[in-house]
Design a protein around this motif. Structure first.
Motif, PDB file in Angstrom:
ATOM      1  N   ILE A   1     -22.860 -33.271  -8.744  1.00 19.48           N
ATOM      2  CA  ILE A   1     -22.572 -33.508 -10.161  1.00 19.48           C
ATOM      3  C   ILE A   1     -22.515 -35.012 -10.406  1.00 19.48           C
ATOM      4  CG2 ILE A   1     -20.980 -33.076 -12.070  1.00 19.48           C
ATOM      5  CD1 ILE A   1     -19.888 -30.709 -10.589  1.00 19.48           C
ATOM      6  N   LEU A   2     -23.176 -35.444 -11.465  1.00 21.75           N
ATOM      7  CA  LEU A   2     -23.171 -36.861 -11.832  1.00 21.75           C
ATOM      8  C   LEU A   2     -22.516 -37.056 -13.190  1.00 21.75           C
ATOM      9  CD1 LEU A   2     -26.808 -37.982 -10.863  1.00 21.75           C
ATOM     10  CD2 LEU A   2     -24.763 -37.913  -9.417  1.00 21.75           C
TER      11      LEU A   2
ATOM     12  N   GLY B   1     -14.383 -36.594  -9.302  1.00 21.40           N
ATOM     13  CA  GLY B   1     -13.331 -35.622  -9.561  1.00 21.40           C
ATOM     14  C   GLY B   1     -13.828 -34.192  -9.564  1.00 21.40           C
ATOM     15  N   ARG B   2     -14.896 -33.920 -10.312  1.00 25.49           N
ATOM     16  CA  ARG B   2     -15.370 -32.532 -10.411  1.00 25.49           C
ATOM     17  C   ARG B   2     -16.086 -32.095  -9.133  1.00 25.49           C
ATOM     18  NH1 ARG B   2     -17.931 -30.585 -15.928  1.00 25.49           N
ATOM     19  NH2 ARG B   2     -19.436 -32.250 -15.601  1.00 25.49           N
TER      20      ARG B   2
ATOM     21  N   MET C   1     -20.726 -22.854 -12.001  1.00 27.43           N
ATOM     22  CA  MET C   1     -20.890 -23.295 -10.607  1.00 27.43           C
ATOM     23  C   MET C   1     -19.774 -22.730  -9.729  1.00 27.43           C
ATOM     24  SD  MET C   1     -22.132 -27.231 -11.310  1.00 27.43           S
ATOM     25  CE  MET C   1     -22.680 -27.684  -9.663  1.00 27.43           C
ATOM     26  N   LYS C   2     -18.563 -22.670 -10.263  1.00 25.52           N
ATOM     27  CA  LYS C   2     -17.460 -22.068  -9.503  1.00 25.52           C
ATOM     28  C   LYS C   2     -17.718 -20.583  -9.242  1.00 25.52           C
ATOM     29  CE  LYS C   2     -13.382 -24.912 -10.183  1.00 25.52           C
ATOM     30  NZ  LYS C   2     -11.983 -24.939 -10.647  1.00 25.52           N
TER      31      LYS C   2
ATOM     32  N   TYR D   1     -23.219 -31.908 -16.104  1.00 28.85           N
ATOM     33  CA  TYR D   1     -22.973 -30.531 -16.513  1.00 28.85           C
ATOM     34  C   TYR D   1     -21.826 -30.398 -17.510  1.00 28.85           C
ATOM     35  CZ  TYR D   1     -26.010 -29.506 -12.559  1.00 28.85           C
ATOM     36  OH  TYR D   1     -27.072 -29.462 -11.703  1.00 28.85           O
ATOM     37  N   SER D   2     -21.972 -29.434 -18.401  1.00 23.20           N
ATOM     38  CA  SER D   2     -20.941 -29.125 -19.387  1.00 23.20           C
ATOM     39  C   SER D   2     -19.788 -28.372 -18.714  1.00 23.20           C
ATOM     40  CB  SER D   2     -21.530 -28.253 -20.496  1.00 23.20           C
ATOM     41  OG  SER D   2     -21.849 -26.967 -19.981  1.00 23.20           O
ATOM     42  N   ALA D   3     -18.706 -28.198 -19.436  1.00 25.62           N
ATOM     43  CA  ALA D   3     -17.566 -27.434 -18.917  1.00 25.62           C
ATOM     44  C   ALA D   3     -17.978 -25.998 -18.616  1.00 25.62           C
ATOM     45  CB  ALA D   3     -16.421 -27.464 -19.925  1.00 25.62           C
TER      46      ALA D   3
END
Length: 233
Positions: A97-98, A107-108, A78-79, A70-72
């Protein structure tokens, strides 16, 4: 009597959610657009399902179909979805997330797990896209997720039963392995026997095709599965 085993059913409508509860489901995974593997449902549906059901409801956190890199912008989305899930009274969220190299983005994912607290987090079948499932297991454990929905890297959980059994053994008490994909009343007892898992996930798309409305058939199959798990207990 509390069942020794837990049955989770994925649904995309209130009618399917109510039918699953009537059939004896222990928990729901609420999604939008299951035909593409599920995305985050609207907050209004989350609220309505939560108001009308008594069993736990986890909601999918996925901004789109396709891969799990996923992009930023998508990560920020998602948040926002997780914040909606909290506001709607969901009991848990389902996400994953991969990285490009088919590894868990520790981390994410960990950031989302922390953001979701106190909700439970299931790492979904993005897990099955990982190059090394044993490594991915340890990575997901690092994120703090509560469970992993997986078919053992196979097309279906029955086909991946031997890998699922290994994952259950390796996971121990550190994370719950939740076999899913292709599980129904005809094979759930064999999946339980071979994997030694304690929780099972099913969408029953053969009983309630995407967009279908035969909720009675859907409920009947869930009732049969729940009864099998009761007897197996």
């Amino acid at each position: 009597m509390n069942r020794r085993y837990l049955l989770e059913i994925s649904v995309e409508t209130l009618e399917a959610a109510l039918a699953a509860q009537r059939g004896g489901a222990d928990r729901l995974e609420l999604c939008g657009n299951l035909s593409i593997g599920g995305v985050t449902p609207g907050i209004d549906l989350m609220r309505t399902v939560r108001e009308q059901l008594r069993i736990p409801v986890f909601t999918m956190i996925r901004p789109r179909g396709g891969d799990f890199v996923y992009s930023a912008t998508e990560f920020a989305e998602m948040k926002r979805f997780i914040a909606d899930a909290k506001q709607a009274g969901m009991d848990g969220v389902v996400l994953g997330i991969l990285k490009n190299e088919r590894r868990v983005d520790i981390g994410r994912t960990q950031e989302l797990v922390e953001f979701a607290r106190p909700l439970h987090v299931t790492f979904h079948r993005a897990f099955d896209d990982c190059a090394d499932l044993r490594e991915a297991l340890e990575d997901v454990i690092q994120t703090g997720a509560s469970r992993i929905l997986t078919s053992g890297g196979a097309k279906s959980a029955p086909e991946g039963a031997s890998t699922l059994a290994e994952l259950v053994q390796l996971a121990g008490e550190r994370v719950v392995i939740l076999p899913g994909s292709g599980i129904n009343a005809s094979n759930i007892s064999e999946v339980a026997k071979h994997t030694h898992a304690r929780e099972f996930h099913s969408g029953l798309s053969t009983r309630l095709p995407y967009g279908g409305t035969n909720y009675e058939l859907f409920k009947t199959e869930i009732c049969e599965m729940a009864g099998i798990l009761d007897r197996y207990s």
